[in-house]
Write an enzyme that holds these catalytic residues in place. Structure first.
Site, PDB file in Angstrom:
ATOM      1  N   SER A 114      47.737 -41.343 -16.384  1.00 16.82           N
ATOM      2  CA  SER A 114      47.342 -42.327 -15.376  1.00 16.82           C
ATOM      3  C   SER A 114      47.378 -43.708 -16.018  1.00 16.82           C
ATOM      4  CB  SER A 114      45.909 -42.047 -14.899  1.00 16.82           C
ATOM      5  OG  SER A 114      45.442 -43.132 -14.116  1.00 16.82           O
ATOM      6  N   TYR A 137      37.282 -40.519 -17.116  1.00 17.95           N
ATOM      7  CA  TYR A 137      38.657 -40.294 -16.623  1.00 17.95           C
ATOM      8  C   TYR A 137      39.678 -40.935 -17.570  1.00 17.95           C
ATOM      9  CZ  TYR A 137      42.487 -40.252 -13.176  1.00 17.95           C
ATOM     10  OH  TYR A 137      43.689 -40.054 -12.515  1.00 17.95           O
TER      11      TYR A 137
HETATM   12  P1  NDP Z   1      44.293 -34.539  -5.289  1.00 19.28           P
HETATM   13  O1  NDP Z   1      42.807 -34.629  -5.324  1.00 19.28           O
HETATM   14  O2  NDP Z   1      45.011 -34.920  -4.058  1.00 19.28           O
HETATM   15  O3  NDP Z   1      44.755 -33.044  -5.710  1.00 19.28           O
HETATM   16  C1  NDP Z   1      44.178 -32.427  -6.818  1.00 19.28           C
HETATM   17  C2  NDP Z   1      44.774 -31.049  -6.980  1.00 19.28           C
HETATM   18  O4  NDP Z   1      44.232 -30.465  -8.175  1.00 19.28           O
HETATM   19  C3  NDP Z   1      44.468 -30.086  -5.837  1.00 19.28           C
HETATM   20  O5  NDP Z   1      45.583 -29.262  -5.626  1.00 19.28           O
HETATM   21  C4  NDP Z   1      43.299 -29.249  -6.404  1.00 19.28           C
HETATM   22  O6  NDP Z   1      43.262 -27.927  -5.838  1.00 19.28           O
HETATM   23  C5  NDP Z   1      43.700 -29.173  -7.861  1.00 19.28           C
HETATM   24  N1  NDP Z   1      42.585 -28.891  -8.773  1.00 19.28           N
HETATM   25  C6  NDP Z   1      41.471 -29.622  -8.989  1.00 19.28           C
HETATM   26  N2  NDP Z   1      40.695 -29.029  -9.919  1.00 19.28           N
HETATM   27  C7  NDP Z   1      41.338 -27.902 -10.288  1.00 19.28           C
HETATM   28  C8  NDP Z   1      41.052 -26.864 -11.203  1.00 19.28           C
HETATM   29  N3  NDP Z   1      39.938 -26.862 -11.944  1.00 19.28           N
HETATM   30  N4  NDP Z   1      41.938 -25.837 -11.327  1.00 19.28           N
HETATM   31  C9  NDP Z   1      43.077 -25.810 -10.601  1.00 19.28           C
HETATM   32  N5  NDP Z   1      43.404 -26.778  -9.716  1.00 19.28           N
HETATM   33  C10 NDP Z   1      42.536 -27.801  -9.567  1.00 19.28           C
HETATM   34  O7  NDP Z   1      44.771 -35.420  -6.542  1.00 19.28           O
HETATM   35  P2  NDP Z   1      46.118 -36.248  -6.791  1.00 19.28           P
HETATM   36  O8  NDP Z   1      47.276 -35.528  -6.228  1.00 19.28           O
HETATM   37  O9  NDP Z   1      45.874 -37.653  -6.443  1.00 19.28           O
HETATM   38  O10 NDP Z   1      46.165 -36.197  -8.401  1.00 19.28           O
HETATM   39  C11 NDP Z   1      47.002 -35.296  -9.111  1.00 19.28           C
HETATM   40  C12 NDP Z   1      47.017 -35.740 -10.564  1.00 19.28           C
HETATM   41  O11 NDP Z   1      47.529 -37.074 -10.647  1.00 19.28           O
HETATM   42  C13 NDP Z   1      45.650 -35.772 -11.234  1.00 19.28           C
HETATM   43  O12 NDP Z   1      45.764 -35.365 -12.581  1.00 19.28           O
HETATM   44  C14 NDP Z   1      45.271 -37.242 -11.174  1.00 19.28           C
HETATM   45  O13 NDP Z   1      44.372 -37.595 -12.185  1.00 19.28           O
HETATM   46  C15 NDP Z   1      46.628 -37.883 -11.377  1.00 19.28           C
HETATM   47  N6  NDP Z   1      46.713 -39.260 -10.913  1.00 19.28           N
HETATM   48  C16 NDP Z   1      46.505 -39.571  -9.589  1.00 19.28           C
HETATM   49  C17 NDP Z   1      46.592 -40.878  -9.164  1.00 19.28           C
HETATM   50  C18 NDP Z   1      46.400 -41.282  -7.744  1.00 19.28           C
HETATM   51  O14 NDP Z   1      46.361 -42.503  -7.481  1.00 19.28           O
HETATM   52  N7  NDP Z   1      46.286 -40.380  -6.791  1.00 19.28           N
HETATM   53  C19 NDP Z   1      46.881 -41.952 -10.139  1.00 19.28           C
HETATM   54  C20 NDP Z   1      47.086 -41.509 -11.489  1.00 19.28           C
HETATM   55  C21 NDP Z   1      47.004 -40.208 -11.853  1.00 19.28           C
HETATM   56  P3  NDP Z   1      41.977 -27.381  -4.989  1.00 19.28           P
HETATM   57  O15 NDP Z   1      41.812 -28.318  -3.850  1.00 19.28           O
HETATM   58  O16 NDP Z   1      42.327 -26.000  -4.594  1.00 19.28           O
HETATM   59  O17 NDP Z   1      40.823 -27.474  -5.953  1.00 19.28           O
END
Ligand code: NDP
Length: 244
Positions: free
Chosen positions: A143, A156
């Site tokens: 990120s 984070y």
């Molecule tokens: P979302 O919250 O939209 O999606 C998160 C996903 O991670 C869901 O599919 C969730 O599944 C899954 N998840 C969470 N915890 C667990 C766990 N313990 N085990 C397995 N699956 C898990 O997040 P984003 O798509 O926005 O983010 C995706 C990645 O990108 C992250 O690493 C985030 O830090 C990174 N990121 C995002 C940014 C943004 O602006 N959106 C910017 C920079 C980085 P479930 O719902 O089933 O728990």
């Protein structure tokens, strides 16, 4: 296409958001994609259906990336079914923001476990197989926050900076086996994670003048998985509209 020729990809946290777009993009590029999720079965089913409707191949794998044994079992399952994993995208991640002075130890630990310790849980078993296969693509979801720091996100930012360090070190360990390890570092992307932020205020800091789309992050990952990216290793690819 025969089973041996299909490229196998595992994308953690791909029921929604960026992970979903990555799973879709890889499936569109003929990978058999394992969609991991933790709790939202409905969203994961929807992702699976959409991929199959588009003619892609995918399977669901429910497990918690913080649970070492579950991660090892998931990797074993994929290898038993396909004899290999070509691509691992360590995408699952969460945030739990608070100024450090007010942060409880639990909030620190939860973020480090989910965003950083998951890298170890997933990557160690996958790497062992990739070393045998002498091929692999590992992509870690960092990120911009891990590169420049954000007030209120010390936990984070630490987890994402840790991922960048792990990316660079692991690339040096295994580059000579035809395995690349890179990080993709998104800025602000339109997903559930950014639903509650003050968009108008944030957009002022983004040279592109808008948030990014999950598909724009996915495109960078598809490129890193391609043969054209075989000499890109240990890098951090920003997808951030010019923030840094
Ligand atoms: P979302 O919250 O939209 O999606 C998160 C996903 O991670 C869901 O599919 C969730 O599944 C899954 N998840 C969470 N915890 C667990 C766990 N313990 N085990 C397995 N699956 C898990 O997040 P984003 O798509 O926005 O983010 C995706 C990645 O990108 C992250 O690493 C985030 O830090 C990174 N990121 C995002 C940014 C943004 O602006 N959106 C910017 C920079 C980085 P479930 O719902 O089933 O728990």
């Amino acid at each position: 296409m025969t089973k041996e020729k299909i490229q196998i990809a595992l994308v953690t946290g791909s029921s929604r958001g960026i992970g979903k777009a990555v799973a879709q993009a890889l499936a569109n590029n003929k990978y058999l994609v394992y969609i991991n999720y933790m709790s939202d079965r409905q969203a994961a089913d929807k992702t699976l259906d959409e991929i199959r409707t588009n003619g892609g191949q995918a399977r669901l794998l429910q497990f918690d990336v913080t649970d070492t044994a579950s991660c090892e079992n998931a990797v074993k399952e994929i290898i038993t079914e396909n004899k290999k994993i070509d691509v691992l995208v360590n995408n699952a991640g969460i945030r739990n923001d608070r100024l450090l002075a007010m942060m409880k130890k639990d909030a620190w630990q939860q973020i480090i476990d989910t965003n950083l310790n998951s890298f170890f849980n997933m990557t160690k078993p996958v790497v062992k197989q990739m070393l045998k296969n002498r091929y692999g693509r590992i992509i870690n979801m960092a990120s911009t926050a891990g590169q420049i720091g954000n007030a209120g996100q010390v936990n984070y930012c630490a987890s994402k900076a840790g991922l960048i360090g792990a990316t660079k070190a692991l690339a040096r360990e295994i580059a000579n086996r035809n395995i690349t390890v890179n990080a993709v570092s998104p800025g602000f992307i339109e997903t559930q994670m950014t639903e509650n932020i003050d968009i108008d205020e944030i957009v002022k800091s983004i040279p592109a003048g808008r948030l990014g789309k999950p598909e724009e992050v996915a495109a960078a990952i598809v490129f890193l998985c391609s043969n054209d990216a075989s000499y890109i290793n240990g890098q951090v690819i920003g997808v951030n509209g010019g923030i840094i």
